[in-house]
Design an enzyme around this catalytic site. Structure first.
Site, PDB file in Angstrom:
ATOM      1  N   CYS A  67      32.547 -68.986  -9.682  1.00 20.87           N
ATOM      2  CA  CYS A  67      31.836 -67.597  -9.324  1.00 20.87           C
ATOM      3  C   CYS A  67      30.348 -67.549  -9.983  1.00 20.87           C
ATOM      4  O   CYS A  67      29.448 -66.793  -9.424  1.00 20.87           O
ATOM      5  CB  CYS A  67      32.492 -66.496  -9.713  1.00 20.87           C
ATOM      6  SG  CYS A  67      34.319 -66.839  -9.506  1.00 20.87           S
ATOM      7  N   HIS A 112      28.667 -60.468  -9.416  1.00 18.11           N
ATOM      8  CA  HIS A 112      29.785 -61.034  -8.778  1.00 18.11           C
ATOM      9  C   HIS A 112      30.878 -60.089  -8.377  1.00 18.11           C
ATOM     10  O   HIS A 112      31.174 -59.422  -9.369  1.00 18.11           O
ATOM     11  CB  HIS A 112      30.246 -62.332  -9.495  1.00 18.11           C
ATOM     12  CG  HIS A 112      31.509 -62.903  -9.033  1.00 18.11           C
ATOM     13  ND1 HIS A 112      31.795 -63.061  -7.553  1.00 18.11           N
ATOM     14  CD2 HIS A 112      32.704 -62.966  -9.705  1.00 18.11           C
ATOM     15  CE1 HIS A 112      32.971 -63.503  -7.780  1.00 18.11           C
ATOM     16  NE2 HIS A 112      33.398 -63.595  -8.910  1.00 18.11           N
ATOM     17  N   ASN A 165      36.812 -61.427  -3.045  1.00 19.12           N
ATOM     18  CA  ASN A 165      36.143 -62.226  -3.964  1.00 19.12           C
ATOM     19  C   ASN A 165      35.782 -63.755  -3.388  1.00 19.12           C
ATOM     20  O   ASN A 165      36.779 -64.052  -3.036  1.00 19.12           O
ATOM     21  CB  ASN A 165      36.707 -62.591  -5.113  1.00 19.12           C
ATOM     22  CG  ASN A 165      36.410 -63.493  -6.144  1.00 19.12           C
ATOM     23  OD1 ASN A 165      35.554 -64.071  -6.100  1.00 19.12           O
ATOM     24  ND2 ASN A 165      36.836 -63.303  -7.392  1.00 19.12           N
TER      25      ASN A 165
HETATM   26  O1  UT7 Z   1      36.224 -63.933  -9.928  1.00 25.97           O
HETATM   27  C1  UT7 Z   1      37.190 -64.321 -10.874  1.00 25.97           C
HETATM   28  C2  UT7 Z   1      38.474 -64.353 -10.172  1.00 25.97           C
HETATM   29  N1  UT7 Z   1      39.042 -63.211 -10.355  1.00 25.97           N
HETATM   30  C3  UT7 Z   1      40.203 -62.927 -11.107  1.00 25.97           C
HETATM   31  O2  UT7 Z   1      40.506 -63.672 -11.696  1.00 25.97           O
HETATM   32  C4  UT7 Z   1      40.782 -61.345 -11.105  1.00 25.97           C
HETATM   33  C5  UT7 Z   1      40.735 -60.577 -12.291  1.00 25.97           C
HETATM   34  N2  UT7 Z   1      41.610 -59.793 -12.525  1.00 25.97           N
HETATM   35  C6  UT7 Z   1      41.831 -58.649 -11.478  1.00 25.97           C
HETATM   36  O3  UT7 Z   1      41.138 -58.350 -10.891  1.00 25.97           O
HETATM   37  C7  UT7 Z   1      43.028 -57.933 -11.838  1.00 25.97           C
HETATM   38  O4  UT7 Z   1      43.723 -58.205 -13.278  1.00 25.97           O
HETATM   39  C8  UT7 Z   1      44.252 -57.930 -10.869  1.00 25.97           C
HETATM   40  C9  UT7 Z   1      43.708 -57.251  -9.255  1.00 25.97           C
HETATM   41  C10 UT7 Z   1      44.627 -59.488 -10.785  1.00 25.97           C
HETATM   42  C11 UT7 Z   1      45.568 -57.389 -11.286  1.00 25.97           C
HETATM   43  O5  UT7 Z   1      45.305 -56.001 -11.671  1.00 25.97           O
HETATM   44  P1  UT7 Z   1      45.768 -55.365 -12.860  1.00 25.97           P
HETATM   45  O6  UT7 Z   1      45.410 -54.080 -13.106  1.00 25.97           O
HETATM   46  O7  UT7 Z   1      45.172 -56.320 -13.849  1.00 25.97           O
HETATM   47  O8  UT7 Z   1      47.425 -55.478 -12.790  1.00 25.97           O
HETATM   48  P2  UT7 Z   1      48.456 -56.150 -13.573  1.00 25.97           P
HETATM   49  O9  UT7 Z   1      48.144 -57.757 -13.502  1.00 25.97           O
HETATM   50  O10 UT7 Z   1      48.373 -55.634 -15.210  1.00 25.97           O
HETATM   51  O11 UT7 Z   1      49.894 -55.818 -13.125  1.00 25.97           O
HETATM   52  C12 UT7 Z   1      50.167 -54.484 -13.028  1.00 25.97           C
HETATM   53  C13 UT7 Z   1      51.569 -54.604 -12.009  1.00 25.97           C
HETATM   54  C14 UT7 Z   1      52.574 -55.801 -12.317  1.00 25.97           C
HETATM   55  O12 UT7 Z   1      53.644 -55.159 -12.218  1.00 25.97           O
HETATM   56  P3  UT7 Z   1      54.662 -54.342 -13.535  1.00 25.97           P
HETATM   57  O13 UT7 Z   1      54.836 -55.541 -14.456  1.00 25.97           O
HETATM   58  O14 UT7 Z   1      53.610 -53.466 -14.199  1.00 25.97           O
HETATM   59  O15 UT7 Z   1      55.833 -54.177 -12.897  1.00 25.97           O
HETATM   60  C15 UT7 Z   1      52.261 -56.570 -11.128  1.00 25.97           C
HETATM   61  O16 UT7 Z   1      53.466 -57.335 -10.840  1.00 25.97           O
HETATM   62  O17 UT7 Z   1      51.030 -54.736 -10.617  1.00 25.97           O
HETATM   63  C16 UT7 Z   1      51.975 -55.683  -9.850  1.00 25.97           C
HETATM   64  N3  UT7 Z   1      51.014 -56.446  -9.093  1.00 25.97           N
HETATM   65  C17 UT7 Z   1      51.169 -55.965  -8.024  1.00 25.97           C
HETATM   66  N4  UT7 Z   1      51.612 -54.917  -7.125  1.00 25.97           N
HETATM   67  C18 UT7 Z   1      51.519 -54.538  -5.876  1.00 25.97           C
HETATM   68  C19 UT7 Z   1      50.440 -57.310  -9.184  1.00 25.97           C
HETATM   69  N5  UT7 Z   1      49.799 -57.778  -8.002  1.00 25.97           N
HETATM   70  C20 UT7 Z   1      50.219 -56.952  -7.267  1.00 25.97           C
HETATM   71  C21 UT7 Z   1      49.949 -56.537  -5.750  1.00 25.97           C
HETATM   72  N6  UT7 Z   1      50.767 -55.468  -5.148  1.00 25.97           N
HETATM   73  N7  UT7 Z   1      49.443 -57.526  -4.746  1.00 25.97           N
END
Ligand code: UT7
Length: 337
Positions: A123, A264, A294
């Site tokens: 990125c 980004h 992204n």
């Molecule tokens: O450019 C660099 C590349 N980009 C990245 O690497 C992404 C950077 N990270 C992010 O954008 C965020 O961390 C994410 C969008 C990937 C995830 O958001 P978050 O607020 O950090 O969520 P989380 O990983 O803490 O997950 C919260 C919950 C989990 O469930 P439990 O364990 O609380 O029951 C996940 O399993 O959300 C769940 N979850 C989803 N639920 C519905 C994860 N993905 C999804 C989904 N739909 N697509």
């Protein structure tokens, strides 16, 4: 406006004279994704800001996207492809393992006098590339260059993994840079960084020399992008804040001096959280992730092109481009338009 750094800059400057972008026509909505994995439009919009992303068909590839974006940038710069001396393509989804995507673009454009190569800084690739061009132009060795960020990330997306498959899209953005003398504008300052200890935060393990295509993979999922979302999230906010702060300090800029920060587009919440820590008001932060997702190296130039087309930047304005991505890598450029 006289920035502190201005006193030390050479007469030769790298000035952006053209910009363009291109995305595939095919659109994938959050509702489409909710039929593929256990997710919802509401979750994706709230957690990332993304509404739709563009995805390549089997007939489209990175060089195609890059070439189309490049044509638009050349047209705006009123420069012919024959006048180009250098083409850099920032990408982690190249046309092939080799030759470089830049060579495919050079051929497609008919840029016979240009040399070229790819940059794999994920990125941060576009921001890295601008710094490289800046060096060649400031020392007088380069007149006309094309920098493209282009990705077909959806070709290495695991469509069964809901945390990552909702994030990514395909596209390309390009700028033409030209060496200008005593123009009083152009790239003023760049800062770049990398920390390989975090390589596992974001990676695609196959098919390099460690896990070659000629041998069976121990895990078939190695062909896909893997992300540690939370880890990336926290590091991204920190590095974006540090990079923009360094730009402001080194160029003696106040918030009032900055017209726009173009980050980004990895997650609207990451950008908003960094902006809050920097005390940047909403109108100085460009966000278009809702329409593209992204797009890694393509994201900054696509956002820059859109920002320009919306008339949000005019001559003399100061814009900061900032990125964070796999490696991990990060960087920023301060540009006087
Ligand atoms: O450019 C660099 C590349 N980009 C990245 O690497 C992404 C950077 N990270 C992010 O954008 C965020 O961390 C994410 C969008 C990937 C995830 O958001 P978050 O607020 O950090 O969520 P989380 O990983 O803490 O997950 C919260 C919950 C989990 O469930 P439990 O364990 O609380 O029951 C996940 O399993 O959300 C769940 N979850 C989803 N639920 C519905 C994860 N993905 C999804 C989904 N739909 N697509």
């Amino acid at each position: 406006m006289q920035t502190k750094i201005e006193d030390h800059l050479p007469a030769n400057r790298a000035v952006i004279t053209g910009h363009g972008s291109f995305v595939p026509a095919k659109i994938l909505t959050n509702d489409d994704l909710s039929h593929m994995v256990d997710t919802s439009d509401e979750w994706i919009v709230t957690r990332t800001g993304i509404k739709v992303r563009h995805i390549t068909t089997d007939k489209e590839s990175t060089a195609h996207l890059a070439t189309e974006a490049a044509k638009r940038a050349l047209e705006r710069a009123k420069l012919s492809a024959e006048e180009l001396e250098l083409i850099i393509v920032a990408t982690i989804t190249p046309e092939m393992v080799f030759p470089s995507t830049a060579c495919f673009v050079q051929q497609a454009l008919g840029a016979k006098k240009a040399w070229g190569f790819d940059i794999a800084a994920a990125c941060s690739g576009f921001v890295y590339s601008l710094h490289i061009v800046q060096q060649f132009m400031e020392n007088g060795r380069l007149n006309n260059a094309l920098v493209i960020g282009a990705e077909s990330l959806t070709k290495i997306t695991n469509w069964k993994e809901r945390t990552s498959c909702i994030l990514f899209g395909d596209g390309a953005g390009a700028v033409v840079l030209q060496r200008k003398q005593n123009a009083g504008r152009g790239i003023l300052f760049s800062t770049l960084g990398a920390d390989g200890t975090y390589w596992e935060s974001l990676c695609c393990r196959a098919y390099g020399s460690r896990h070659p295509v000629s041998r069976p993979l121990e895990d078939p999922e190695m062909v896909y992008m893997q992300i540690k979302g939370r880890e990336v999230y926290q590091q991204a906010v920190r590095r974006i804040v540090e990079a923009v702060t360094e730009c402001m300090t080194r160029c003696n800029l106040t918030l009032d001096d900055i017209k726009m920060v173009i980050s980004h587009q990895m997650n609207a919440r990451i950008i908003e959280s960094a902006a809050k820590r920097l005390n940047l008001p909403d109108e100085k932060v460009f966000i278009n992730i809702q329409d593209y997702g992204n797009t890694s190296a393509a994201s900054v130039p696509i956002a820059f092109d859109e920002c320009m087309r919306q008339g949000k930047l005019k001559k003399g304005d100061i814009v900061i481009l900032v990125a964070f991505g796999a490696g991990v890598t990060w960087g920023a450029n301060v540009i006087e338009m």
